[in-house]
Design a protein around this motif. Structure first.
Motif, short mmCIF file in Angstrom:
data_model
loop_
_atom_site.label_atom_id
_atom_site.label_comp_id
_atom_site.label_asym_id
_atom_site.label_seq_id
_atom_site.Cartn_x
_atom_site.Cartn_y
_atom_site.Cartn_z
N PHE A 121 -9.84 4.36 -2.00
CA PHE A 121 -9.96 3.30 -0.98
C PHE A 121 -10.94 3.64 0.08
O PHE A 121 -10.65 4.55 0.92
CB PHE A 121 -8.78 2.79 -0.81
CG PHE A 121 -7.89 2.20 -1.67
CD1 PHE A 121 -7.89 0.71 -2.07
CD2 PHE A 121 -6.96 2.90 -2.27
CE1 PHE A 121 -7.15 0.17 -2.95
CE2 PHE A 121 -6.19 2.21 -3.43
CZ PHE A 121 -6.41 0.89 -3.81
N HIS A 156 -7.90 -6.77 2.02
CA HIS A 156 -7.66 -6.34 0.56
C HIS A 156 -6.32 -6.48 -0.13
O HIS A 156 -6.25 -7.39 -1.18
CB HIS A 156 -7.82 -4.90 0.54
CG HIS A 156 -9.25 -4.65 0.38
ND1 HIS A 156 -10.09 -4.37 1.53
CD2 HIS A 156 -9.76 -3.95 -0.88
CE1 HIS A 156 -11.31 -4.06 1.13
NE2 HIS A 156 -11.35 -3.72 -0.36
N ALA A 157 -5.29 -6.56 0.67
CA ALA A 157 -3.93 -6.82 -0.08
C ALA A 157 -3.86 -8.33 -0.07
O ALA A 157 -3.31 -8.67 -1.21
CB ALA A 157 -2.89 -6.10 0.99
N VAL A 185 -5.58 -9.11 -3.17
CA VAL A 185 -4.80 -9.00 -4.36
C VAL A 185 -3.75 -9.93 -4.92
O VAL A 185 -3.47 -10.41 -5.97
CB VAL A 185 -4.19 -7.42 -4.14
CG1 VAL A 185 -3.17 -7.11 -5.57
CG2 VAL A 185 -5.27 -6.32 -4.15
N PHE A 225 0.79 -1.36 -0.21
CA PHE A 225 -0.01 -0.20 -0.01
C PHE A 225 0.80 1.26 0.03
O PHE A 225 0.81 2.22 -0.67
CB PHE A 225 -0.96 0.11 1.13
CG PHE A 225 -2.17 0.30 0.54
CD1 PHE A 225 -3.12 -0.61 0.17
CD2 PHE A 225 -2.67 1.69 0.78
CE1 PHE A 225 -4.24 -0.13 -0.20
CE2 PHE A 225 -3.60 2.08 0.25
CZ PHE A 225 -4.74 1.13 -0.17
C1 ISQ Z 1 -6.89 -3.26 -4.29
N1 ISQ Z 1 -6.62 -3.34 -5.53
C2 ISQ Z 1 -5.18 -3.05 -5.81
C3 ISQ Z 1 -4.28 -3.07 -4.87
C4 ISQ Z 1 -4.61 -3.04 -3.51
C5 ISQ Z 1 -3.42 -3.15 -2.69
C6 ISQ Z 1 -4.00 -2.95 -1.39
C7 ISQ Z 1 -5.23 -3.00 -0.93
C8 ISQ Z 1 -6.14 -3.31 -1.86
C9 ISQ Z 1 -5.76 -3.10 -3.15
#
Ligand code: ISQ
Ligand code: HEM
Length: 154
Positions: free
Chosen positions: A44, A63-64, A67, A30
């Motif tokens: 986000f 989320h990460a 991905v 992130f």
């Molecule tokens: C969602 N999409 C792409 C990259 C991301 C990175 C961290 C959290 C969520 C994400």
């Protein structure tokens, strides 16, 4: 496009190692994305109205992980089927989510660079050019599939 068994296992095995350190990994991914594309922060939902990237945000972590997992899944499919199918509905959903959040094509490059760098740093000595190539291909094919879905939605 040929994606070998070796490439598939490079992606799978490195993810097995990396997922043992999800908090650090997700924060790093992130941070790299935000450094390169600060304007993406407000896309986000879990980062809106915060000045810093939260060190301990379960949503960010979840989320990460998704991905990485989706990219990993893409690698498995690339090897088995020669293309990315994910579940068709998943791909449609991913296309819709990203379109709705206002993600632009150049952002995919930003996320790619960040993802590859996160892998490199996390793997340390175990990192190799070949591993990098495998993640690159898996990501590129997946990104292309998501972009196609985004196009189809408009
Ligand atoms: C969602 N999409 C792409 C990259 C991301 C990175 C961290 C959290 C969520 C994400
Ligand atoms: C949401 C994966 C590229 C920004 C998501 C979700 C997944 C995902 C799985 C849904 C998470 C959930 O709701 O549980 C991916 C993959 C990508 C990619 C695999 C590339 C191959 C990008 C890019 C951006 C981006 C390039 C732009 C910076 C977002 C945003 C959300 C999201 C803003 C919504 C987050 C929220 O709910 O607030 N992504 N993504 N993604 N992605 Fe991506």
């Amino acid at each position: 496009m040929v994606f070998s068994e070796k490439q598939e296992s490079l992606v799978k095995e490195s993810w097995e190692v990396m997922k043992q350190n999800v908090p650090e990994l997700s924060l790093r991914l992130f941070t790299l994305i935000m450094e390169d594309a600060p304007e993406a922060k407000n896309m986000f939902s879990f980062l809106q109205n915060t000045d810093e990237i939260p060190q301990n945000n379960p949503k960010l972590r979840a989320h990460a992980v998704k991905v990485f997992k989706t990219t990993c899944e893409s690698a498995i499919q690339l090897h088995e089927k020669g293309k990315v199918v994910v579940a068709d509905t998943t791909l449609k959903w991913l296309g819709a989510v990203h379109l709705q959040k206002g993600v632009m094509y150049p952002h995919f490059e930003v996320v790619k660079v960040a993802l590859l760098r996160t892998v490199k740093e996390a793997m340390g000595d175990k990192w190799s050019e070949e591993m990098n190539g495998a993640w690159t291909q898996a990501y590129d094919m997946l990104a292309m599939a998501i972009k196609d879905e985004m196009k189809a939605e408009t």
